[in-house]
Design an enzyme around this catalytic site. Structure first.
Site, PDB file in Angstrom:
ATOM      1  N   PHE A   1     -10.085  -4.687  11.380  1.00  0.00           N
ATOM      2  CA  PHE A   1     -11.325  -4.495  10.638  1.00  0.00           C
ATOM      3  C   PHE A   1     -11.152  -4.977   9.210  1.00  0.00           C
ATOM      4  O   PHE A   1     -11.920  -4.712   8.340  1.00  0.00           O
ATOM      5  CB  PHE A   1     -11.789  -3.023  10.672  1.00  0.00           C
ATOM      6  CG  PHE A   1     -10.727  -2.032  10.253  1.00  0.00           C
ATOM      7  CD1 PHE A   1     -10.572  -1.708   8.910  1.00  0.00           C
ATOM      8  CD2 PHE A   1      -9.887  -1.418  11.172  1.00  0.00           C
ATOM      9  CE1 PHE A   1      -9.611  -0.792   8.504  1.00  0.00           C
ATOM     10  CE2 PHE A   1      -8.926  -0.498  10.784  1.00  0.00           C
ATOM     11  CZ  PHE A   1      -8.792  -0.184   9.456  1.00  0.00           C
TER      12      PHE A   1
ATOM     13  N   TYR B   1       0.771  -1.232   0.000  1.00  0.00           N
ATOM     14  CA  TYR B   1       0.000   0.000   0.000  1.00  0.00           C
ATOM     15  C   TYR B   1       0.808   1.291   0.000  1.00  0.00           C
ATOM     16  O   TYR B   1       0.247   2.369  -0.153  1.00  0.00           O
ATOM     17  CB  TYR B   1      -0.975  -0.012   1.179  1.00  0.00           C
ATOM     18  CG  TYR B   1      -2.049  -1.067   1.002  1.00  0.00           C
ATOM     19  CD1 TYR B   1      -3.132  -0.836   0.169  1.00  0.00           C
ATOM     20  CD2 TYR B   1      -1.939  -2.313   1.615  1.00  0.00           C
ATOM     21  CE1 TYR B   1      -4.097  -1.801  -0.038  1.00  0.00           C
ATOM     22  CE2 TYR B   1      -2.900  -3.297   1.417  1.00  0.00           C
ATOM     23  CZ  TYR B   1      -3.976  -3.034   0.590  1.00  0.00           C
ATOM     24  OH  TYR B   1      -4.922  -4.001   0.379  1.00  0.00           O
TER      25      TYR B   1
END
Length: 418
Positions: free
Chosen positions: A418, A132
């Site tokens: 999450f 990322y």
């Protein structure tokens, strides 16, 4: 072509996820992560929490070949403010469609959407950290895991620990009390997430398939004068060998409102019958037990990356937090993936607030948006990034000044994934 259905030349079609596509979309995600089915209760929880309108699928004809979702969060930043953030999640590309630009297309679409939603930040946890950075995410917080040999390690507790009463409770029966403790802690540490309705269920998720032979989820409350001041959720795995019991405690989650309550819970975990090890995961890098143990070497402490942070709107994000020392610095920001952030920004701020606006003034520091994301929560030093060659000092002294201002007294911590 309409935004809700877009296609790169020759590539899969990108479109917002429809509810009737959920099973297909989610099956694609599971296959990309190895294909092992999740427990029904876990899948149902994510079905409940995911926002279909904030999720994107990449489709090759009728076949889903890419997934990317985003939760709507509020993230604590230095100074205690709770800032809207997109929690990027469930990102995958089918192995049949690698190296075709699918991931880049989804990240492009998603960050455009996050900007449109008015969220100054995007955050994620990475299955592979190398992925990322090219999209502007920097590692903004770290976490500690440990395996503590409780037969060889003792715990020195602070005064008042013996005044804390502990009692077992059924986890589901005391969820409100536990959530109240958690909520009181959120504003005190950068990186924590305010739990919106439904997220309390994550702490109770307990599929038997993931226990690896350990007990169902257990819970102990810490109380003082009838008030719940802390809790611990954990599993116990009983084991024996020829020498006797050698089971372990696997800590799932613990929070406390004061040092004595925290110490009482950790002492309990150290003393669980028939166990010789406490295993902890994803804990704060500064958690007190590390300074209370008699032998840190026998705790097998490991540190790894946790929250990856992306500034979607540089000005709004830098204005949303405070600075522990006065700062007045001009950043020359490079952001090829979100070019609206590129250019020079003057940040002026202190412990009371901040402003960050476009400027034509000469730059003091030059860096990419990735470095700003890494330093944003105060756990990564701009000066350290400078020594790594990732921040260039244009005005002498500016790096030290900005580093002091950006730092957080309390290191950031992401309490759950999450």
């Amino acid at each position: 072509m309409a935004k809700d259905s877009a296609r790169e030349a020759g590539g899969p079609e990108l479109r917002a996820l429809r509810q009737d596509e959920w099973d297909n979309w989610y099956d694609t995600l599971i296959r990309a992560f190895g294909g092992v089915p999740e427990a029904a209760e876990e899948r149902e929880l994510w079905d409940t929490l995911i926002g279909f309108e904030r999720s994107v699928g990449a489709w090759d004809g009728d076949t889903c070949v890419g997934t990317a979702g985003a939760f709507d969060f509020r993230l604590t930043v230095p100074g205690g403010a709770s800032v809207p953030a997109a929690g990027v999640t469930m990102v995958s590309v089918a192995a049949t469609h690698r190296r075709r630009g699918v991931l880049t297309s989804m990240m492009r679409r998603q960050l455009d959407d996050v900007r449109e939603w008015g969220r100054p930040l995007a955050i994620l946890t990475a299955s592979e950290p190398e992925i990322y950075g090219r999209f502007g995410y920097g590692i903004g917080s770290f976490q500690v895991s440990a395996e503590i040999d409780t037969t060889r390690v003792s715990l020195s507790v602070p005064p008042g620990t013996d005044d804390v009463r502990l009692r077992y409770a059924v986890p589901a029966d005391v969820i409100d009390a536990c959530e109240a403790v958690y909520a009181r802690r959120v504003s005190g540490r950068p990186g924590m997430l305010a739990r919106l309705p439904g997220w309390e269920r994550l702490g109770l998720l307990d599929p038997e398939s993931e226990r690896e032979g350990a007990s169902p989820l257990q819970c102990v409350l810490a109380e003082r004068d009838g008030e719940v001041v802390g809790y611990a959720r954990f599993h116990v795995k009983p084991e024996w060998d020829g020498s006797g019991p050698k089971g372990f405690v696997r800590l799932r989650d613990t929070h406390a409102l004061d040092p004595a309550a925290a110490a009482a819970l950790w002492r309990f975990l150290f003393d669980v019958d028939l166990t010789s090890t406490v295993k902890t995961y994803a804990r704060p890098v500064d958690e007190a037990w590390q300074y209370q143990v008699s032998d840190i070497r026998r705790c097998a402490v490991r540190v790894r990356d946790a929250l990856h942070v992306r500034l979607v709107d540089v000005g709004a994000a830098l204005e949303a937090r405070t600075y522990q020392a006065p700062v007045d610095v001009v950043f020359d920001v490079e952001d090829a993936f979100c070019p609206w952030n590129s250019g020079r920004w003057r940040l002026s701020g202190d412990t009371k607030g901040a402003s960050c606006e476009r400027t034509t003034d000469a730059a003091d520091l030059s860096l990419s948006v990735r470095e700003l994301g890494a330093a944003y929560l105060g756990g990564v030093s701009l000066a350290a990034l400078g020594t790594a060659g990732r921040v260039r000092e244009v005005r002498q002294g500016a790096l030290a000044e900005a580093s002091v201002g950006f730092a957080s007294v309390v290191p950031p911590w992401l309490p759950h994934g999450f």
